[in-house]
Design an enzyme around this catalytic site. Sequence first.
Site, PDB file in Angstrom:
ATOM      1  N   SER A 184       7.299  11.284   4.616  1.00 34.68           N
ATOM      2  CA  SER A 184       8.745  11.783   4.646  1.00 34.68           C
ATOM      3  C   SER A 184       9.552  10.059   4.204  1.00 34.68           C
ATOM      4  CB  SER A 184       9.342  11.506   6.032  1.00 34.68           C
ATOM      5  OG  SER A 184       8.665  10.480   6.815  1.00 34.68           O
ATOM      6  N   LYS A 209       2.607   9.952   7.204  1.00 32.72           N
ATOM      7  CA  LYS A 209       3.528   8.374   6.695  1.00 32.72           C
ATOM      8  C   LYS A 209       4.594   8.832   6.444  1.00 32.72           C
ATOM      9  CE  LYS A 209       4.118   6.324   2.715  1.00 32.72           C
ATOM     10  NZ  LYS A 209       5.201   6.203   3.737  1.00 32.72           N
ATOM     11  N   GLY A 262      10.409  13.192  -1.498  1.00 33.98           N
ATOM     12  CA  GLY A 262      11.007  11.830  -1.744  1.00 33.98           C
ATOM     13  C   GLY A 262      11.576  11.716  -3.416  1.00 33.98           C
ATOM     14  N   SER A 263      10.928  10.592  -4.656  1.00 31.64           N
ATOM     15  CA  SER A 263      11.690  10.852  -5.714  1.00 31.64           C
ATOM     16  C   SER A 263      10.165  12.053  -6.335  1.00 31.64           C
ATOM     17  CB  SER A 263      11.218   9.393  -6.449  1.00 31.64           C
ATOM     18  OG  SER A 263      10.169   8.844  -6.513  1.00 31.64           O
ATOM     19  N   GLU A 290       9.811  18.191  -1.906  1.00 31.92           N
ATOM     20  CA  GLU A 290      11.618  18.166  -2.490  1.00 31.92           C
ATOM     21  C   GLU A 290      11.998  17.140  -3.078  1.00 31.92           C
ATOM     22  OE1 GLU A 290      14.942  17.404  -2.250  1.00 31.92           O
ATOM     23  OE2 GLU A 290      14.877  17.039   0.029  1.00 31.92           O
ATOM     24  N   CYS A 324      19.295  13.730  -1.684  1.00 28.06           N
ATOM     25  CA  CYS A 324      18.945  14.295  -2.908  1.00 28.06           C
ATOM     26  C   CYS A 324      20.192  15.007  -3.297  1.00 28.06           C
ATOM     27  CB  CYS A 324      18.014  14.959  -2.818  1.00 28.06           C
ATOM     28  SG  CYS A 324      18.021  15.503  -1.139  1.00 28.06           S
ATOM     29  N   GLU A 422      18.706   9.908 -12.405  1.00 27.91           N
ATOM     30  CA  GLU A 422      19.616   9.720 -10.541  1.00 27.91           C
ATOM     31  C   GLU A 422      18.823   8.766 -11.006  1.00 27.91           C
ATOM     32  OE1 GLU A 422      18.467  12.111  -7.016  1.00 27.91           O
ATOM     33  OE2 GLU A 422      16.315  10.865  -7.892  1.00 27.91           O
TER      34      GLU A 422
END
Length: 536
Positions: A184, A209, A262-263, A290, A324, A422
Site C-alpha cells: 500500500s 507491507k 504505487g508507482s 493501480e 494518482c 508524472e
Amino acid sequence: MISGPQFPLPVNEPEVHFGQGTKAAAALSEALEQRDVVEIPTVIGGKRYFSNDVVEVRAPHDTQRLLARIHRPTQAQIAEAIASSAAVAKDWASLTHASRATILHRAAEIVATRSRIRINAATMLGQSKTIDQAEPDSACELIDFLRFNAYNAQRVYAEQPMSVPTAVNRADWRPLEGFIYAVSPFNFTAIGANLTTAPAIMGNTVLWKPSEKSALANYVFFEALEEAGLPPGVINFVPGDAELTTRVAMSSPDLAGIHFTGSSSVFQSLWKGVASKVDSFRTIPRLVGETGGKDFVLAHASANASEVAIALIRGAFEYQGQKCSAASRAYVPRSLWTAVSQELRDRLATLKVGDVADPTTFMGAVISQASHQKLSRALEAAKDDPAVQVVAGGKTWSEPGYFVEPTVLQVSDPKHALMKEELFGPVLSVFVYEDNAWQETLELIDATSPYALTGSIFSTDRFALHEAERVLINAAGNLYLNDKPTGAMIGQQPFGGGRASGTNDKAGSYLNLLRWASPRVVKETYLPPRDWQFGA
C-alpha cells in the site's frame, strides 16, 4: 452460494464536520497535540515484534517532530509471516461469508466512532493532510471500502450457474491457493484497508507491507481489525524494507497474488519478477495494480471559465497534488485562457500553505525530502526553459518542512515533458490550444501520455462532449464530465485505469473481488446413464 444474513447495500459514510467550536474539532486538536512517540511493531500471527532495525516517522510539514518508530522485520520474520498465513488459511476460508463480513462491519464501526479522531490525526501528521483531506480518506473512504467490500463479496457468492431438470450446478467461490502480497502507498490511508480486506473477505490470507510514510495511520487501522475480531495471521502487518519484503514474498511458491498501489515503474518490476519465475509458483499469481497518472482536464470553448479554474485548483492542488488522480495537465482554449489564468493567479495567491493543524491551511507539505528535491529541480528547470512560462507559484522551501507552492506552468509545446511525465506534486502544466483545433487537441491528449487513469472534460456543447468521450475512450478509466478528475466515491465511481496506470480492476467494486476468487464449478447429475449408446 451464500447462507445466513443478507447485508443491504451500504450508503457512503457521511463526513464529520470539524468546524470551529465543535466537539469534533476540540477532540482533533487534542489528538494533534499529543506528543507520545508510537512504537510500530511487526505483527505476525497476532504477536508483536520489536527490532533494532528502526525507521523514524516524522511529520513532513514539521520535520523536527518525531511521530513514530517503525520496527522493521528481519528476513526470517517475513518468512514466518508467510508461514503464519498458511497455518490459518484453511480455517479462515472455511468461515461463512457472513462471519468474515461481520468482522469488516465491526472494524468499520470502530473506525467510524472511537478510532475516528485518532486515525484522522495520524493521517494528518504522518502524511501531511489537512482535515478536509484526511476525513474523506482515513475515515469515510476507509469505512466505505469495508462495508462495500462485504456487500460486493455477497454479490459474487450469489452468482451461480443455471441448473436443469436432470442436474444441479453450483459455483464454489474459493480463495486463491496461497497468500496475497498487499503493498500500500503513502497517500491514502483507505487504500491500505482495501488492498488487505478485499482479498481477505474472499477468504484469502494477506501479507501487508504498508508504506513507511503511512505506517502510523495504517497501524491504527490494523489495531481496529484486531479489535473487530480478525483472527491472528489472516492479515500480517509487516512494515519491512520494500526490497527485502518483496524478495521474500516472491521467493515463496505460495505467492498467489499481488495487490498493489504505487508507482508504475515498481508495479512493472513486480510483474517482470513474477513472470521471470512463474513456473516456481504453486499457481499463477494474480496481479492487480493501480499506479500512476498524468491526468488531464480539457476545457471546450463553451465551458465556464470560473468552473474550469476551480476544478483546476481543487483537482491539481488538494493534498499537494499527491493523488494518482490529480490534474497535472490541462488543455484550455485561447478564448478562455485569459479569464482562467487570471482567476488561477488571484485564487492561488490566497491559498495558505503550511501546518495542516491550522484549519485555514489549504496545502501541507509534500511527503519526503526526495519528493521535495525532485519537484524543486523540476521547477528550477522550468524557470530556465524558454518553452515554459510560470503563471503562478514556483517557490519551494524546506523549513520547517517540505513545502512546494501550488504552481501553474504554461507550455508552448504540447509534447513537453511537463505534459507527459508524472511529477506527483502541486504542479499543473497548461497548453493553450486554438479554438478551432478541438479535434486535433482530442487526439493530442490521447497520444501524449502513457497513462490512462483519470480525466475531465468541461463543455456545455453536447456534441463536443460526445465527440470527446468517443475519441478519449481509452484515455481514462475514470472520466468526469464538468467536474474535477479527483474524488471518486466507493459505490459510485469504481476506480482504476489502464495503459501505464494499471490493470483497471476497479477498487471498491465486485470486479476487484473477482480477482481474489478461484471458482470451482460443480455438476451433480441425478441419474447417470447406464448405457453407452446415445439415445438409449
